[in-house]
Write a protein that holds these residues in place. Structure first.
Motif, PDB file in Angstrom:
ATOM      1  N   GLU A 176       2.494   1.718  -3.620  1.00 23.28           N
ATOM      2  CA  GLU A 176       1.665   1.842  -4.824  1.00 23.28           C
ATOM      3  C   GLU A 176       1.468   3.309  -5.190  1.00 23.28           C
ATOM      4  OE1 GLU A 176       0.279   1.407  -8.051  1.00 23.28           O
ATOM      5  OE2 GLU A 176       0.387  -0.571  -7.072  1.00 23.28           O
ATOM      6  N   THR A 177       1.915   3.697  -6.390  1.00 20.81           N
ATOM      7  CA  THR A 177       1.796   5.086  -6.825  1.00 20.81           C
ATOM      8  C   THR A 177       0.517   5.360  -7.612  1.00 20.81           C
ATOM      9  OG1 THR A 177       3.148   4.607  -8.773  1.00 20.81           O
ATOM     10  CG2 THR A 177       4.290   5.476  -6.823  1.00 20.81           C
ATOM     11  N   ARG A 185      -3.732   2.026  -5.165  1.00 14.16           N
ATOM     12  CA  ARG A 185      -3.329   2.271  -3.780  1.00 14.16           C
ATOM     13  C   ARG A 185      -4.559   2.268  -2.866  1.00 14.16           C
ATOM     14  NH1 ARG A 185      -0.544   6.893  -4.098  1.00 14.16           N
ATOM     15  NH2 ARG A 185      -2.365   8.190  -3.715  1.00 14.16           N
ATOM     16  N   ASP A 191      -4.636   7.386   2.823  1.00 16.68           N
ATOM     17  CA  ASP A 191      -4.341   7.590   1.411  1.00 16.68           C
ATOM     18  C   ASP A 191      -3.647   8.933   1.201  1.00 16.68           C
ATOM     19  OD1 ASP A 191      -4.371   6.943  -1.355  1.00 16.68           O
ATOM     20  OD2 ASP A 191      -6.226   8.076  -1.620  1.00 16.68           O
ATOM     21  N   GLN A 205       4.961   9.793  -0.653  1.00 17.71           N
ATOM     22  CA  GLN A 205       5.471   9.438  -1.978  1.00 17.71           C
ATOM     23  C   GLN A 205       5.963  10.675  -2.730  1.00 17.71           C
ATOM     24  OE1 GLN A 205       2.335   7.249  -3.884  1.00 17.71           O
ATOM     25  NE2 GLN A 205       2.833   5.357  -2.799  1.00 17.71           N
ATOM     26  N   ALA A 233       0.835  -1.205   0.000  1.00 14.31           N
ATOM     27  CA  ALA A 233       0.000   0.000   0.000  1.00 14.31           C
ATOM     28  C   ALA A 233       0.869   1.254   0.000  1.00 14.31           C
ATOM     29  CB  ALA A 233      -0.946  -0.004   1.202  1.00 14.31           C
TER      30      ALA A 233
END
Length: 134
Positions: free
Chosen positions: A29-30, A35, A63, A70, A26
């Protein structure tokens, strides 16, 4: 310890790597849609997260937090670091954040509590080492 508690402890210990792997997936994940699906599969809707630098709760909060991390560390990926273990409804694992083949910029340890359905209901994170570029 009862035999049921012993069996539960063994099952969680056996599943610790898989639980930690879903958690890391999780975070790595981009693609926003994928995601979000990974977050829903790994975390309860009301899951909480806290570490020395941030805290959040719920799928929306997780999220947004993961997306922000990220962006801040673009091109870096989380990888499991060391062993994963668990007992009862608690799993402990360490991770490293690095570019492929490079020294980690951060290493941490997370302790997660699992809900009855096996998803993560809370995360308490610790930073073991930081090596941010200046």
């Amino acid at each position: 310890m009862t035999s049921t508690a012993s069996a539960n402890a063994r099952n969680i210990a056996d599943e610790a790597a898989s639980i930690a792997g879903r958690y890391i997936a999780a975070w790595d994940e981009t693609d926003a849609v994928r995601r979000r699906a990974l977050i829903a599969a790994a975390f309860t809707p009301e899951a909480t997260y806290v570490d020395p630098m941030m805290s959040n709760a719920g799928h929306d909060g997780l999220d947004a937090m993961i997306g922000a991390v990220q962006q801040q560390f673009a091109g870096l990926r989380f990888k499991l670091h060391g062993n994963q273990d668990g007992h009862n409804n608690v799993v402990r694992f360490s991770w490293a954040l690095a570019a492929d083949g490079a020294e980690p910029v951060a290493i941490g340890t997370d302790i997660v509590v699992l809900a009855a359905d096996g998803r993560i209901s809370s995360v308490i994170g610790f930073l073991d080492a930081m090596n941010l570029p200046v």
